[in-house]
Design an enzyme around this catalytic site. Structure first.
Site, PDB file in Angstrom:
ATOM      1  N   HIS A   1       0.846  -1.194   0.000  1.00  0.00           N
ATOM      2  CA  HIS A   1       0.000   0.000   0.000  1.00  0.00           C
ATOM      3  C   HIS A   1       0.880   1.242   0.000  1.00  0.00           C
ATOM      4  O   HIS A   1       2.089   1.159   0.212  1.00  0.00           O
ATOM      5  CB  HIS A   1      -0.888   0.027   1.255  1.00  0.00           C
ATOM      6  CG  HIS A   1      -0.103   0.144   2.532  1.00  0.00           C
ATOM      7  ND1 HIS A   1       0.611  -0.911   3.075  1.00  0.00           N
ATOM      8  CD2 HIS A   1       0.094   1.202   3.385  1.00  0.00           C
ATOM      9  CE1 HIS A   1       1.210  -0.527   4.184  1.00  0.00           C
ATOM     10  NE2 HIS A   1       0.928   0.755   4.396  1.00  0.00           N
TER      11      HIS A   1
ATOM     12  N   ASP B   1       0.802   5.251   1.814  1.00  0.00           N
ATOM     13  CA  ASP B   1       0.140   5.955   2.912  1.00  0.00           C
ATOM     14  C   ASP B   1      -0.587   7.168   2.358  1.00  0.00           C
ATOM     15  O   ASP B   1      -0.006   7.952   1.594  1.00  0.00           O
ATOM     16  CB  ASP B   1       1.161   6.392   3.960  1.00  0.00           C
ATOM     17  CG  ASP B   1       1.808   5.204   4.659  1.00  0.00           C
ATOM     18  OD1 ASP B   1       1.159   4.134   4.707  1.00  0.00           O
ATOM     19  OD2 ASP B   1       2.937   5.350   5.163  1.00  0.00           O
TER      20      ASP B   1
ATOM     21  N   HIS C   1       4.773   0.155  -0.028  1.00  0.00           N
ATOM     22  CA  HIS C   1       5.523  -0.667   0.913  1.00  0.00           C
ATOM     23  C   HIS C   1       4.630  -1.742   1.519  1.00  0.00           C
ATOM     24  O   HIS C   1       3.406  -1.712   1.374  1.00  0.00           O
ATOM     25  CB  HIS C   1       6.153   0.195   2.009  1.00  0.00           C
ATOM     26  CG  HIS C   1       5.184   1.110   2.721  1.00  0.00           C
ATOM     27  ND1 HIS C   1       4.652   2.250   2.136  1.00  0.00           N
ATOM     28  CD2 HIS C   1       4.638   1.052   3.955  1.00  0.00           C
ATOM     29  CE1 HIS C   1       3.839   2.852   2.988  1.00  0.00           C
ATOM     30  NE2 HIS C   1       3.804   2.131   4.103  1.00  0.00           N
TER      31      HIS C   1
ATOM     32  N   ARG D   1       7.698  -8.436  15.569  1.00  0.00           N
ATOM     33  CA  ARG D   1       8.059  -7.069  15.168  1.00  0.00           C
ATOM     34  C   ARG D   1       7.038  -6.100  15.741  1.00  0.00           C
ATOM     35  O   ARG D   1       5.827  -6.356  15.705  1.00  0.00           O
ATOM     36  CB  ARG D   1       8.092  -6.942  13.645  1.00  0.00           C
ATOM     37  CG  ARG D   1       8.302  -5.507  13.128  1.00  0.00           C
ATOM     38  CD  ARG D   1       8.319  -5.465  11.599  1.00  0.00           C
ATOM     39  NE  ARG D   1       8.234  -4.118  11.084  1.00  0.00           N
ATOM     40  CZ  ARG D   1       9.278  -3.324  10.855  1.00  0.00           C
ATOM     41  NH1 ARG D   1      10.494  -3.748  11.096  1.00  0.00           N
ATOM     42  NH2 ARG D   1       9.097  -2.093  10.363  1.00  0.00           N
TER      43      ARG D   1
END
Length: 354
Positions: free
Chosen positions: A208, A210, A265, A275
């Site tokens: 996607h 941002d 990304h 993570r």
């Protein structure tokens, strides 16, 4: 914890093939915020990659670690406790489902708004059911990263030789700025047997861009973030818990008339390590009009995008899938008039149907 229902669910929803090993890291442009040429380095990185690593940013590691620890304390609670702040409205707590249009990921998250005009019952519930230190850590971190965000945007304006230094930063510093903080936890997935599954990777957060102006990300030392390069290949970004990664958002691409590119990304989850990332999304006030800046549109070129408000674009984002090219709805080339007696679908009609 993200609950694994069964192996077939894992196979269908979260696994993808990748061409390159996920831990072959690219060399990311690094910008020292205190360097005399920081503005030049920022502009070059935003034009070439849409992302850069920010060091000497002035935010104490202790402050970042405090929020990380508070977030982990929240995520380690029983699922029944976390579920009290779900489903998101869109703020609050979410797990596996990203948005309302079918996107899934191996992730659980907190999403909090900084807009004083937006009342989120789920956010209020989160703060009521967790210690005061949880809220304090969130607010302290937001203040610090917002300051860094504005400094970076002012250097961008200088580097682009725009006369008004705060042309970008004023949108974030505005008291009605519609910014938000997202904390993502990608649990380790020991059920992922890469050898048995012919080497697929686990999608934590699908590809996607941002939608806001700018994003400032800090993570722990577990890898997973990848960006899509101009040739369409994916490159892994090395983690660094002391630094920020700053990336261009869709609105900044519009305002720079495409000089800066909103970087696509994604995040791959890991089979053995969890993570945790914290992302500040800098957005303008909801009714702010966004369009290419006149100073960045030369006489030889045309404005690529129609004027839009952040409210319009945000609504378009909520109606779309993660991987959709939302900017195409506002591209000038998407507006068509009558051709051969037939009315073509306009960008506004596309938006209303998306």
């Amino acid at each position: 914890m993200v609950v694994l229902s069964h192996q077939s669910t894992l196979n269908q929803l979260f696994l993808i093939k990748t061409c390159k090993p996920p831990h072959m890291f690219m060399e990311v442009p690094e910008v020292d915020l205190t360097h005399s040429q920081a503005k030049t380095m920022i502009v070059k990185a935003c034009q070439e990659f849409g992302l850069f690593k920010l060091v000497n940013h002035g935010v104490p590691l202790e402050l970042m670690t405090r929020l990380e620890n508070q977030a982990l304390n929240f995520f380690m609670q029983p699922q029944s406790v976390k579920d009290k702040a779900t489903p998101p409205d869109p703020y609050g707590y979410g797990s596996k489902r990203i948005g309302t249009n079918g996107d899934m990921g191996w992730v659980e998250y907190l999403l909090l708004t900084t807009n004083p005009d937006v009342i989120s019952p789920k956010t209020l519930l989160l703060f009521q059911q967790n210690p005061q230190i949880f809220r304090c850590a969130m607010e302290e971190y937001i203040r610090a990263v917002k300051k860094v965000c504005c400094e970076v945007l002012e250097l961008m304006a200088e580097g682009l030789e725009i006369g008004t230094r705060n042309v970008f930063s004023r949108l974030i510093s505005d008291e009605r700025s519609d910014s938000c903080l997202r904390v993502n936890r990608y649990p380790a997935c020991p059920e992922l047997n890469a050898e048995a599954l012919s080497g697929p990777n686990l999608i934590g957060f699908g590809e996607h861009t941002d939608p806001q102006i700018i994003s400032v990300l800090r993570s722990n030392n577990t890898s997973g973030l990848q960006i899509c390069l101009q040739d369409g290949t994916w490159a892994s970004i090395p983690p660094d818990h002391t630094s920020f990664y700053v990336n261009v958002g869709d609105l900044l691409q519009v305002m720079t008339n495409g000089r800066f590119r909103s970087v696509k990304h994604r995040v791959l989850a890991d089979s053995s390590m969890s993570r945790l990332s914290m992302i500040y999304f800098g957005g303008p006030p909801l009714n702010e009009k966004i369009a290419p800046l006149h100073s960045l549109v030369s006489n030889e070129e045309e404005s690529l995008y129609r004027e839009l408000t952040w409210r319009e674009y945000k609504n378009a984002a909520y109606k779309s899938r993660l991987s959709d090219n939302r900017l195409s709805l506002f591209d000038k080339s998407a507006n068509h008039s009558e051709v051969n007696g037939e009315t073509q679908i306009s960008w506004s009609e596309q938006l209303s149907k998306s």
